[in-house]
Design an enzyme around this catalytic site. Sequence first.
Site, PDB file in Angstrom:
ATOM      1  N   THR A  12      24.192  14.715  -8.320  1.00 40.62           N
ATOM      2  CA  THR A  12      25.012  14.042  -8.646  1.00 40.62           C
ATOM      3  C   THR A  12      24.755  13.377 -10.302  1.00 40.62           C
ATOM      4  O   THR A  12      23.726  13.596 -10.413  1.00 40.62           O
ATOM      5  CB  THR A  12      25.220  12.755  -7.759  1.00 40.62           C
ATOM      6  OG1 THR A  12      25.409  12.956  -6.435  1.00 40.62           O
ATOM      7  CG2 THR A  12      26.235  11.638  -8.291  1.00 40.62           C
ATOM      8  N   ARG A  15      35.642  17.479   2.693  1.00 39.89           N
ATOM      9  CA  ARG A  15      34.875  16.327   2.821  1.00 39.89           C
ATOM     10  C   ARG A  15      34.854  15.569   1.578  1.00 39.89           C
ATOM     11  O   ARG A  15      35.225  15.878   0.559  1.00 39.89           O
ATOM     12  CB  ARG A  15      33.452  17.036   2.816  1.00 39.89           C
ATOM     13  CG  ARG A  15      32.350  15.970   2.990  1.00 39.89           C
ATOM     14  CD  ARG A  15      31.533  16.066   1.778  1.00 39.89           C
ATOM     15  NE  ARG A  15      30.201  15.249   1.833  1.00 39.89           N
ATOM     16  CZ  ARG A  15      29.662  14.780   0.714  1.00 39.89           C
ATOM     17  NH1 ARG A  15      30.050  15.353  -0.552  1.00 39.89           N
ATOM     18  NH2 ARG A  15      28.610  14.239   0.851  1.00 39.89           N
ATOM     19  N   VAL A  16      34.732  14.089   1.855  1.00 36.13           N
ATOM     20  CA  VAL A  16      34.982  13.297   0.815  1.00 36.13           C
ATOM     21  C   VAL A  16      33.521  12.873   0.506  1.00 36.13           C
ATOM     22  O   VAL A  16      32.906  12.369   1.383  1.00 36.13           O
ATOM     23  CB  VAL A  16      35.820  12.125   1.114  1.00 36.13           C
ATOM     24  CG1 VAL A  16      35.873  11.002  -0.131  1.00 36.13           C
ATOM     25  CG2 VAL A  16      37.369  12.813   1.439  1.00 36.13           C
ATOM     26  N   SER A  17      33.359  12.813  -1.026  1.00 32.10           N
ATOM     27  CA  SER A  17      31.744  12.243  -1.532  1.00 32.10           C
ATOM     28  C   SER A  17      31.974  10.833  -1.384  1.00 32.10           C
ATOM     29  O   SER A  17      32.894  10.141  -1.852  1.00 32.10           O
ATOM     30  CB  SER A  17      31.622  13.085  -2.848  1.00 32.10           C
ATOM     31  OG  SER A  17      30.562  12.217  -3.450  1.00 32.10           O
ATOM     32  N   ASP A  18      30.399  10.081  -1.682  1.00 32.47           N
ATOM     33  CA  ASP A  18      30.492   8.804  -1.653  1.00 32.47           C
ATOM     34  C   ASP A  18      30.681   8.438  -3.451  1.00 32.47           C
ATOM     35  O   ASP A  18      30.925   7.458  -3.615  1.00 32.47           O
ATOM     36  CB  ASP A  18      29.105   8.516  -1.609  1.00 32.47           C
ATOM     37  CG  ASP A  18      27.974   9.208  -2.445  1.00 32.47           C
ATOM     38  OD1 ASP A  18      28.007  10.431  -2.175  1.00 32.47           O
ATOM     39  OD2 ASP A  18      27.559   8.566  -3.567  1.00 32.47           O
ATOM     40  N   THR A  34      22.956   8.445  -5.901  1.00 34.34           N
ATOM     41  CA  THR A  34      22.790   9.996  -5.705  1.00 34.34           C
ATOM     42  C   THR A  34      22.089  10.076  -4.233  1.00 34.34           C
ATOM     43  O   THR A  34      21.439   9.404  -3.706  1.00 34.34           O
ATOM     44  CB  THR A  34      21.995  10.592  -6.916  1.00 34.34           C
ATOM     45  OG1 THR A  34      21.816  11.891  -6.505  1.00 34.34           O
ATOM     46  CG2 THR A  34      20.813   9.844  -7.012  1.00 34.34           C
ATOM     47  N   GLY A  35      22.248  11.348  -3.818  1.00 33.15           N
ATOM     48  CA  GLY A  35      21.567  11.705  -2.505  1.00 33.15           C
ATOM     49  C   GLY A  35      22.772  12.162  -1.534  1.00 33.15           C
ATOM     50  O   GLY A  35      23.891  12.656  -2.037  1.00 33.15           O
ATOM     51  N   ILE A  36      22.272  12.076  -0.435  1.00 32.12           N
ATOM     52  CA  ILE A  36      23.362  12.561   0.425  1.00 32.12           C
ATOM     53  C   ILE A  36      24.461  11.752   0.965  1.00 32.12           C
ATOM     54  O   ILE A  36      24.012  10.487   1.174  1.00 32.12           O
ATOM     55  CB  ILE A  36      22.549  13.018   1.946  1.00 32.12           C
ATOM     56  CG1 ILE A  36      21.728  14.037   1.654  1.00 32.12           C
ATOM     57  CG2 ILE A  36      23.512  13.387   2.877  1.00 32.12           C
ATOM     58  CD1 ILE A  36      20.998  14.555   2.565  1.00 32.12           C
TER      59      ILE A  36
HETATM   60  N1  GLY Z   1      26.226  12.183  -3.441  1.00 30.45           N
HETATM   61  C1  GLY Z   1      26.862  13.093  -3.635  1.00 30.45           C
HETATM   62  C2  GLY Z   1      27.595  13.676  -2.612  1.00 30.45           C
HETATM   63  O1  GLY Z   1      27.062  13.616  -1.218  1.00 30.45           O
HETATM   64  O2  GLY Z   1      28.705  14.279  -2.645  1.00 30.45           O
END
Ligand code: GLY
Length: 317
Positions: free
Chosen positions: A180, A208-211, A229-231
Site C-alpha cells: 500500500t 474484495r474491498v480494501s481498507d 498498510t498491511g492486511i
Molecule cells: N492494505 C491493503 C489491502 O489489504 O488491500
Amino acid sequence: MTLQVKPKLIIHGGAGSSLQGKGGLEAVRRSLYTVIEEVYSLLLAGATASEAVVRGCQMLEDNPRFNAGTGSVLQSDGQIRMSASLMDGTSGRFSGVINVSRVKNPIELARFLQTSPDRVLSDHGSLELSRELQVPTYNGLTDLRLQEWIQERQDNFKSTMAGVVAEPELAQSSNAGRGTIGVVALDGYGKLAAGTSTGGKGFERIGRVSDSAMPAGNYATSHAGVSCTGIGEDIIDECLAAKIVIRVSDGMSLQEAMLRSFTEASKNARDLGAIALDATGAISWGKTSEILLAAYHNGDTIGDTLEWKDGELIGYC
Ligand code: GLY
C-alpha cells in the site's frame, strides 16, 4: 502566506516480511527519499496538507516499485483494481474510490470527490467519474506483476497475497507482502491530512474491498492523521487509523495512542503497520509485521524505518 509552524511529513510504501538484499533496501530508500524531498519542499513553499498528500500519493502511485497505481498487483482474475482515499483533517472530509480500473492516479479521483456530495464511489461509479472528468485511460500493469500472477496461476494461487515491493527477486519468491502507499502531512498552517492508495492484496477474490478507502485504513482530524498498510482485513478488524486518531483527538498523546493500539493489534495477532502525525508535530510509526517501508521529514532531517527490526511495536520522533 507565512508559515506558522514547521511542516512535518511521513510516507510509507507498504509493510511486509522482508526486503531481500541491500540492493532492494537502498533502491526503496532512494524512492522514498525522492518523494520526501519533493513533497517537503512543497510544504515549505506553502502547500496545504491535502495538496502535499495528493502529490506524495501521486509520486508513490507512479513508482512501479510500490503496490499502487502503476505496479499494482493483479487480482485473482488477472485484473488490476485499485482503491484510494483522502481525508482532510481540517474539513473532516473523507473521500475515496474502491476497486477502480484503468486510471493512472486513483488519489486524483479521491481528491475530486472531496467537494462532491457523494464522496466514496465503488468500481462502476469510479469508472463513470473518470470518464466524466475525461481522465485518460491508463494500464498500470508491469511485466513483474504479470510474471508474479502467472507464477501464482501455475501454483494454483497458493499464496494468499502478492509481494509488497516489485523486485525481480521477490517476484520469483513466495515472500508475501502487504503493499500500500500512504502519506500524512502537517502543513505550515498547522493543518493535517492523510492519503492512502493500493492495488489490494493481490490474487484476491473479485469484489474484495480494501481498507485503504475506509476510515479504518486512512483517517485524519485536526488533532492527528494516520495511514495504514498491511492486511486489509486485519486493519479493518482493528479499525486502526480511526482508533489511533480518535484516541489522540480525545486527549491521549500520539505515542501513547500508537503504543496502546499496536499492543492490542499484536495481542490479536494482526499483520499491519501505520504512519502517524499529530498537530503538535509528533511523528510516529508502528508495525506488527516484520518490516515497514516508511520515511519522514521531521523539520530538520530525513529518516526512515527500513532497518528497524528491534522488536519494538512503535517508533517516534
Ligand atoms: N492494505 C491493503 C489491502 O489489504 O488491500
